[in-house]
Design an enzyme around this catalytic site. Structure first.
Site, PDB file in Angstrom:
ATOM      1  N   GLU A 152       0.794  -1.227   0.000  1.00  0.00           N
ATOM      2  CA  GLU A 152       0.000   0.000   0.000  1.00  0.00           C
ATOM      3  C   GLU A 152       0.827   1.278   0.000  1.00  0.00           C
ATOM      4  OE1 GLU A 152      -4.004  -1.681   2.131  1.00  0.00           O
ATOM      5  OE2 GLU A 152      -2.377  -1.023   3.447  1.00  0.00           O
TER       6      GLU A 152
HETATM    7  N1  IFG Z   1      -4.402  -4.124   4.663  1.00  0.00           N
HETATM    8  C1  IFG Z   1      -3.194  -3.480   5.197  1.00  0.00           C
HETATM    9  C2  IFG Z   1      -3.008  -3.558   6.697  1.00  0.00           C
HETATM   10  C3  IFG Z   1      -4.315  -3.513   7.471  1.00  0.00           C
HETATM   11  C4  IFG Z   1      -5.269  -4.526   6.909  1.00  0.00           C
HETATM   12  C5  IFG Z   1      -6.522  -4.665   7.756  1.00  0.00           C
HETATM   13  C6  IFG Z   1      -1.942  -5.498   4.558  1.00  0.00           C
HETATM   14  C7  IFG Z   1      -0.659  -6.099   4.066  1.00  0.00           C
HETATM   15  C8  IFG Z   1      -5.604  -4.151   5.491  1.00  0.00           C
HETATM   16  N2  IFG Z   1      -2.010  -4.130   4.581  1.00  0.00           N
HETATM   17  O1  IFG Z   1      -2.849  -6.220   4.930  1.00  0.00           O
HETATM   18  O2  IFG Z   1      -2.161  -2.493   7.123  1.00  0.00           O
HETATM   19  O3  IFG Z   1      -4.864  -2.221   7.481  1.00  0.00           O
HETATM   20  O4  IFG Z   1      -7.274  -5.786   7.397  1.00  0.00           O
END
Ligand code: IFG
Length: 584
Positions: free
Chosen positions: A377
């Site tokens: 992200e």
């Molecule tokens: N995705 C984000 C996390 C977290 C997660 C919550 C990953 C690798 C959603 N990144 O999962 O930081 O916010 O379910």
């Protein structure tokens, strides 16, 4: 267990007046076929209101009851399921008060023996002295034997129970440790009592031969969104050990907080560690704190995998050191739950000095081979800027003698020998990851819609997310890490990991509510042979763990999917009030 009485469930979906989604359920016990009902004896159908989902669960459970195989032998009553079980009822044995635990004369074996004694002494009240011997024999007690002729790999063990006592043999201390976790589960659930209880500590005779399917079996705790004290992390380590998981991934840094002290960049914690989601005080681990976690985990054969998330998820670092920000301006501290807005400046050499300093200090504190560099992200760092950054960070990790792990967003970057990608997609199609595997990457599988234990069980789960869908126990169990990602051979999969993100999690009880009972499902996928994979069998084996967690004072979600026993392990004693819907 009372023999199953045939139950005749007839489901009468009543007429159009029935509110939507609700069906009337009538259970009319079948009259005795021999005598038939006397006219005034026909039992009136009991009409209970039930929503369609509950109805389906009741129906499935009833069907399961009617079709259930003969009662499974207690020796097979283990989670994760063992590779090979040979019951031998002539070998049933009861642990006597004068039992001795004797181990091979090796410090690691004796350490396991002491851990076993510490597990058994509270509930039994027995002294259970620990001794060592060159050739340990049970002698109406328990023997833990290191034997390098045992050919069950680095974590396998053999557990034998006879009228002469218990013998665990393995070629490593880890194998002995896993044999002890199995032995613990074969004792009555009351063994989890922290105070002595009167019980017949009976064990079923026979032999278990066991070894794991995957070498990497993990869980992740996000200590950045909300900070958790060392004691809470140690309890999580206990839950991993109970189910033979062997990696604890700590998500140490994110937008809302930086949790690990770095001497060369002190404001990362003195400033960056003082916030968390919701505006609480946050916190951080000193190097000594982190060392306590690493040592406690290592004593339980669990390797800590520290994650320093880069280049995104870095707002806390930018608050502390604005020189790392692309605009060199300190952003305000962030206590929300959005993602993707922050990143360290990939065009500034100072950034790579920062990365080398931080990873260098964390590597020194971490005995395990892994450094996790995140990579997820970073929405404002794309294309060659992103892959160029990742490739430099990968080399920094390799220069430190560590193996790089990262979320599967790292895939487009050049392969570096030994690189592992942690896959967190929500459907099995991912050509970019499959291509990275063809270039040599291996995978840890963590599907958002099966292994993300921050997902709600059901819409009424009080905490958690639902962006990847709802994950009940069956959703956590019924998939295969070995074949989940299209075009990735199971030989490229080193294992499975269950992340627990903590945007909405603020206490150990919250952590336990989300981990249990789904963590054992992930643990079974990581440990047990695929041939043993069976939802009904797993569900029935897991049911017996409810009383164990209750007796141990562990919070769990009493999901209606599992046929939890109605009686606690120790009559009249319930140490935690399990949460969630009680079975109908
Ligand atoms: N995705 C984000 C996390 C977290 C997660 C919550 C990953 C690798 C959603 N990144 O999962 O930081 O916010 O379910």
């Amino acid at each position: 267990m009372t023999p199953r009485q045939p139950v005749n469930l007839t489901f009468a979906i009543t007429d159009a007046n029935t509110p939507p989604g609700v069906a009337a359920v009538s259970t009319t016990p079948s009259p005795d076929p021999t005598t038939g009902p006397a006219t005034d004896e026909v039992p009136l159908p009991t009409l209970v209101q039930a929503d369609a989902a509950t109805l389906a669960q009741v129906a499935e459970r009833a069907a399961g009851d009617l079709l259930a195989p003969p009662t499974r032998h207690r020796l097979a009553d283990v989670v994760p399921a063992a590779q090979h079980v040979e019951p031998d009822p002539t070998g049933d044995w009861v642990l006597p008060a004068e039992a001795v635990i004797v181990a091979s004369a090796d410090p690691a074996a004796l350490a396991v023996a002491e851990q076993l004694a510490n597990l058994l002494r509270p509930a039994t009240g027995y002294p259970l002295p620990v001794t060592d011997a060159t050739t340990p024999e049970p002698a109406d007690g328990i023997a833990l034997v290191l034997d390098d002729t045992v050919d069950l790999g680095a974590e396998g063990y053999r557990l034998g129970i006879t009228t002469n006592g218990v013998r665990v043999t393995a070629s490593t201390a880890a194998g002995l440790f896993y044999g002890v976790q199995t032995l613990r589960q074969l004792l009555p659930a009351a063994i989890e009592s922290p105070v002595p209880v009167t019980e017949r500590w009976a064990l079923p005779g026979g032999t278990i031969t066991d070894a794991p399917r995957f070498p990497y079996r993990g869980a992740m705790l996000d200590v950045a969104r909300h900070f958790f004290a060392v004691e809470d992390v140690l309890r999580v380590v206990d839950h991993l050990a109970r189910y033979k998981l062997n990696h604890l991934h700590l998500h140490l840094t994110d937008d809302q907080g930086w949790r690990i002290a770095v001497d060369s960049w002190p404001k990362l914690t003195t400033l960056g560690g003082t916030t968390e989601v919701g505006g609480g005080p946050g916190g951080h681990y000193t190097k000594a704190d982190y060392g306590r976690i690493v040592t406690y985990a290592a004593d339980r054969h669990i390797t800590v995998v520290p994650e320093i998330d880069l280049p995104g998820h870095t707002n806390a670092a930018l608050v502390a050191y604005p020189e790392l920000a692309p605009d060199k301006i300190a952003p305000p501290p962030y206590t929300g739950t959005e993602v993707g807005f922050s990143y360290v400046d990939p065009a500034d050499e100072r950034t790579y000095e920062f990365v080398a300093d931080v990873l260098g200090e964390v590597a020194t504190l971490t005995p395990g081979p892994w450094l996790h560099v995140g990579g997820d992200e970073a929405f404002k760092v794309n294309g060659e800027v992103y892959t160029g950054f990742v490739e430099r960070v990968q080399r920094i990790v390799a220069d430190l003698g560590k193996t790089v792990v990262g979320w599967h967003q790292l895939a487009p970057a050049a392969h570096l020998d030994g690189r592992v990608l942690q896959w967190w997609g929500t459907n099995g199609e991912d050509p970019t990851t499959a291509e990275a595997v063809r270039r040599g990457a291996q995978l840890i599988i963590s599907p958002g819609n099966h292994a993300y234990l921050d997902m709600k069980y059901a819409s009424d789960t009080p905490i958690g997310h639902d962006w990847a869908g709802l994950i009940d126990v069956r959703k956590a169990y019924d998939w295969d890490p070995g074949t989940h990602v299209t075009g990735v051979p199971s030989t490229a999969v080193i294992g499975v990991e269950a992340p627990l993100w903590t945007e909405s999690v603020t206490s150990l009880a919250d952590i336990e509510l989300l981990l249990l009972p789904r963590l054992p499902a992930i643990a079974e996928l990581g440990w047990s042979p695929r041939a043993t994979h069976d939802w009904n069998g797993f569900r029935d084996r897991l049911a017996g763990h409810g009383p164990r967690w209750e007796t141990a004072g562990i919070t769990f979600h009493r999901t209606p999917e599992i046929p939890w026993p109605s009686t606690p392990a120790i009559p009249g004693q319930r140490r935690t009030t399990p949460t969630g819907v009680n079975p109908t």
